[in-house]
Design a protein around this motif. Sequence first.
Motif, PDB file in Angstrom:
ATOM      1  N   ALA A   1     -32.328 -26.708 -29.145  1.00 41.86           N
ATOM      2  CA  ALA A   1     -33.293 -27.739 -29.546  1.00 41.86           C
ATOM      3  C   ALA A   1     -33.344 -27.862 -31.066  1.00 41.86           C
ATOM      4  O   ALA A   1     -33.444 -28.974 -31.600  1.00 41.86           O
ATOM      5  CB  ALA A   1     -34.670 -27.414 -28.982  1.00 41.86           C
ATOM      6  N   VAL A   2     -33.253 -26.740 -31.773  1.00 36.23           N
ATOM      7  CA  VAL A   2     -33.208 -26.778 -33.240  1.00 36.23           C
ATOM      8  C   VAL A   2     -31.972 -27.555 -33.687  1.00 36.23           C
ATOM      9  O   VAL A   2     -32.044 -28.411 -34.574  1.00 36.23           O
ATOM     10  CB  VAL A   2     -33.214 -25.346 -33.833  1.00 36.23           C
ATOM     11  N   GLN A   3     -30.837 -27.269 -33.066  1.00 39.29           N
ATOM     12  CA  GLN A   3     -29.605 -27.970 -33.426  1.00 39.29           C
ATOM     13  C   GLN A   3     -29.708 -29.457 -33.120  1.00 39.29           C
ATOM     14  O   GLN A   3     -29.238 -30.288 -33.892  1.00 39.29           O
ATOM     15  CB  GLN A   3     -28.401 -27.355 -32.705  1.00 39.29           C
TER      16      GLN A   3
ATOM     17  N   TYR B   1     -39.974 -29.746 -33.853  1.00 34.31           N
ATOM     18  CA  TYR B   1     -39.922 -30.931 -34.715  1.00 34.31           C
ATOM     19  C   TYR B   1     -40.981 -30.894 -35.811  1.00 34.31           C
ATOM     20  O   TYR B   1     -40.920 -31.690 -36.753  1.00 34.31           O
ATOM     21  CB  TYR B   1     -40.005 -32.203 -33.862  1.00 34.31           C
ATOM     22  N   ALA B   2     -41.916 -29.975 -35.723  1.00 39.52           N
ATOM     23  CA  ALA B   2     -42.915 -29.818 -36.782  1.00 39.52           C
ATOM     24  C   ALA B   2     -42.472 -28.811 -37.853  1.00 39.52           C
ATOM     25  O   ALA B   2     -43.070 -28.755 -38.926  1.00 39.52           O
ATOM     26  CB  ALA B   2     -44.243 -29.360 -36.188  1.00 39.52           C
TER      27      ALA B   2
ATOM     28  N   GLN C   1     -36.549 -24.418 -42.596  1.00 43.43           N
ATOM     29  CA  GLN C   1     -36.710 -23.331 -41.629  1.00 43.43           C
ATOM     30  C   GLN C   1     -35.849 -23.516 -40.381  1.00 43.43           C
ATOM     31  O   GLN C   1     -35.881 -22.685 -39.475  1.00 43.43           O
ATOM     32  CB  GLN C   1     -38.177 -23.202 -41.223  1.00 43.43           C
ATOM     33  N   LEU C   2     -35.076 -24.562 -40.337  1.00 39.56           N
ATOM     34  CA  LEU C   2     -34.220 -24.824 -39.180  1.00 39.56           C
ATOM     35  C   LEU C   2     -32.927 -24.028 -39.308  1.00 39.56           C
ATOM     36  O   LEU C   2     -31.869 -24.551 -39.633  1.00 39.56           O
ATOM     37  CB  LEU C   2     -33.928 -26.320 -39.059  1.00 39.56           C
TER      38      LEU C   2
ATOM     39  N   PRO D   1     -33.548 -37.734 -31.309  1.00 34.96           N
ATOM     40  CA  PRO D   1     -34.978 -38.039 -31.301  1.00 34.96           C
ATOM     41  C   PRO D   1     -35.786 -36.980 -30.533  1.00 34.96           C
ATOM     42  O   PRO D   1     -35.316 -36.417 -29.548  1.00 34.96           O
ATOM     43  CB  PRO D   1     -35.058 -39.392 -30.583  1.00 34.96           C
ATOM     44  N   GLN D   2     -37.005 -36.752 -30.990  1.00 35.64           N
ATOM     45  CA  GLN D   2     -37.875 -35.751 -30.380  1.00 35.64           C
ATOM     46  C   GLN D   2     -38.095 -36.025 -28.896  1.00 35.64           C
ATOM     47  O   GLN D   2     -38.097 -35.102 -28.082  1.00 35.64           O
ATOM     48  CB  GLN D   2     -39.217 -35.703 -31.112  1.00 35.64           C
TER      49      GLN D   2
END
Length: 93
Positions: free
Chosen positions: A37-39, A71-72, A77-78, A46-47
């Motif tokens: 999900a981070v990638q 997404y926040a 930090q990703l 899109p979220q």
Amino acid sequence: MRTLVVLGLVLAAATPAFAQSDKAARCESSAKMVMEAVQARKDGVPQKRTERELRRALDRDAGVMLAQWIYALPEDQLNLDVGRSWEQQCLSQ
């Protein structure tokens, strides 16, 4: 009779080890899902699409909350630390 007692003790001792290895596998798997999900976010997905995929893998509420959290996060930090932190938190529970 002695063999049954020894077998019972061996099985009793092995059960926590199996539970720990099963927990470790679950935590590793969930950390991989988080990193996917981070990638996806880093790739510009899109979220809502990420939420949809996470809802399929988890459940409605968990998928939405996880996507919202990812997404926040600030862009800086990703990185791999997100997955590592997730896995450590999972293992500590």
